[in-house]
Write an enzyme that holds these catalytic residues in place. Structure first.
Site, mmCIF file in Angstrom:
data_model
loop_
_atom_site.group_PDB
_atom_site.id
_atom_site.type_symbol
_atom_site.label_atom_id
_atom_site.label_comp_id
_atom_site.label_asym_id
_atom_site.label_seq_id
_atom_site.Cartn_x
_atom_site.Cartn_y
_atom_site.Cartn_z
ATOM 1 C CE LYS A 28 35.590 41.528 41.282
ATOM 2 N NZ LYS A 28 35.954 40.152 40.950
ATOM 3 C CD GLU A 71 30.950 35.920 37.395
ATOM 4 O OE1 GLU A 71 30.544 36.929 37.997
ATOM 5 O OE2 GLU A 71 31.010 34.789 37.928
ATOM 6 C CG HIS A 117 29.214 28.835 44.692
ATOM 7 N ND1 HIS A 117 29.386 29.898 45.532
ATOM 8 C CD2 HIS A 117 29.992 29.079 43.613
ATOM 9 C CE1 HIS A 117 30.233 30.761 44.989
ATOM 10 N NE2 HIS A 117 30.623 30.280 43.821
ATOM 11 N NE ARG A 169 35.212 41.768 46.553
ATOM 12 C CZ ARG A 169 36.478 41.642 46.279
ATOM 13 N NH1 ARG A 169 37.370 42.375 46.910
ATOM 14 N NH2 ARG A 169 36.888 40.785 45.373
HETATM 15 N N1 GLY Z 1 39.965 37.793 42.390
HETATM 16 C C1 GLY Z 1 38.567 37.910 42.273
HETATM 17 C C2 GLY Z 1 37.968 38.855 43.231
HETATM 18 O O1 GLY Z 1 38.648 39.445 44.026
HETATM 19 O O2 GLY Z 1 36.761 39.052 43.212
#
Ligand code: GLY
Length: 366
Positions: free
Chosen positions: A228, A188, A253, A242
């Protein structure tokens, strides 16, 4: 000597909060935790994390005049369920948690997602603090406000947007993680660089496998969280940009669903990143050498970049493509993927045919 922790703000008006990151972040954040919780805090964790780290948390909070009241769930993804939610809401009631109180999620992504969702519905919403203990949760799931539980039909299908009031990512908690967990969380971090920060990717690439060393990991987490936070501040509810944070995730997934729990999320994401860059290069959208650099870096860190390297196989291309066709991010019958025009330049591609994707996956599996 411990460096000063990084403080990354997530700027969302009245819902703004800080992410405190680094070795010793917990000690630095104690005044803020005291202000939010007062003299008593209900801490939600699982029995694994409780065994490893609850004493450390208890001592730290005690030194700030905060007594803790632990709620200890069994470990595992099963807790992210309606029955896990019910048990937690009952425990909060039993502990006398009131509307003005702030609860603490202490653990990995399961505890963070479950506690966040419970906080969003308990008494129509109370505050919560995230103290994530895994790399994956420090860098990703504790930040951004998406909370969820799984339903019989799929992962994260019941949830809410409910931002934490504070996130404390103390890298000391990472010391007990298996190297496979560290690597998986790292996927990530590299994802953030691949989406929008080529300079960051260059730094990670130069470090290679050393990026996971305690000396380097905190600044890599801070860089990824900073990235992020900026995306979330711009598009909290995922109306547009986003969605870029899903780079590699539609592939991931599908592999996770086919592997039925036999693969770590971050390992599937790493393969998904490599495949998203391969597909982008094959479509002529991304320079081939960029896709090669992505694969080489992921492999240098010990992450899977070929289907044959991923646990949980063998995989079937048609079944994977079918899973991707049913991804909840799709609209209008075709598959939406996050692709890249190069390292640090991801974009949303909303109209991919499932049959072409199945052919691509067939080649990747062969
Ligand atoms: N809780 C993870 C996100 O909002 O991406």
């Amino acid at each position: 000597m411990t460096d000063q922790p990084d403080i990354v703000p997530v700027t969302l008006g009245a819902r703004s909060y800080d992410v405190v990151i680094g070795e010793g972040a917990l000690d630095s954040a104690l005044p803020a935790i005291r202000e939010l919780c007062g003299a008593r805090a209900v801490v939600i964790t699982d029995s694994t994390i409780a065994g490893l780290h609850l004493d450390t948390l208890t001592l730290a909070l005690d030194s700030a005049g905060i007594a803790i009241d632990p709620v200890i769930a069994p470990p595992g993804e099963d807790q992210k369920s309606f029955s896990g939610l019910e048990a937690l809401v009952d425990a909060l009631t039993h502990a006398g948690v009131e509307r003005g109180d702030t609860i603490i999620a202490f653990g990995g992504g399961v505890i963070g997602d479950l506690t966040g969702f419970a906080a969003s519905v308990y008494m129509r919403g109370i505050r919560f603090i995230q103290i994530p203990t895994t790399l994956l949760s420090q860098v990703d799931s504790s930040v951004g406000g998406k909370t969820a539980i799984n339903t019989k039909a799929g992962k994260n299908l019941a949830g809410s947007f409910h931002q934490p009031s504070l996130v404390v990512a103390d890298t000391r908690f990472l010391a007990t993680l298996a190297v496979g967990e560290l690597r998986a969380g790292y996927a990530e971090i590299v994802k953030a660089a691949l989406i929008g920060d080529a300079v960051m990717f260059g730094r990670l690439e130069a470090l290679g496998a050393r990026v996971l060393d305690p000396d380097h990991i905190a600044s890599a987490i801070a860089d990824a969280v900073r990235f992020k936070a900026a995306v979330v501040a711009e598009d909290e509810r995922e109306a547009g940009r986003r969605a870029l944070l899903n780079l590699g995730h539609t592939f991931a997934h599908a592999f996770e669903a086919e592997a039925c729990g036999g693969v770590r999320h971050g390992e599937a994401v790493a393969l998904g990143l490599a495949l998203a860059f391969d597909w982008s290069a094959q479509e002529g959208r991304c320079p081939g050498p960029d896709a090669d650099r992505v694969r080489a870096h992921l492999a240098a860190v010990g992450l899977p970049t070929r289907v044959r390297d991923l646990a949980g196989g063998p995989y079937d291309a048609a079944l994977l493509a079918e899973r991707m066709r049913h991804d909840k991010k799709n609209a209008g019958g075709s598959i939406t993927l996050i692709l890249a025009k190069g390292i640090g330049n991801a974009y949303i591609e909303p109209s991919i045919e499932a049959s072409r994707l199945a052919d691509f996956l067939e080649d990747q599996i062969a």
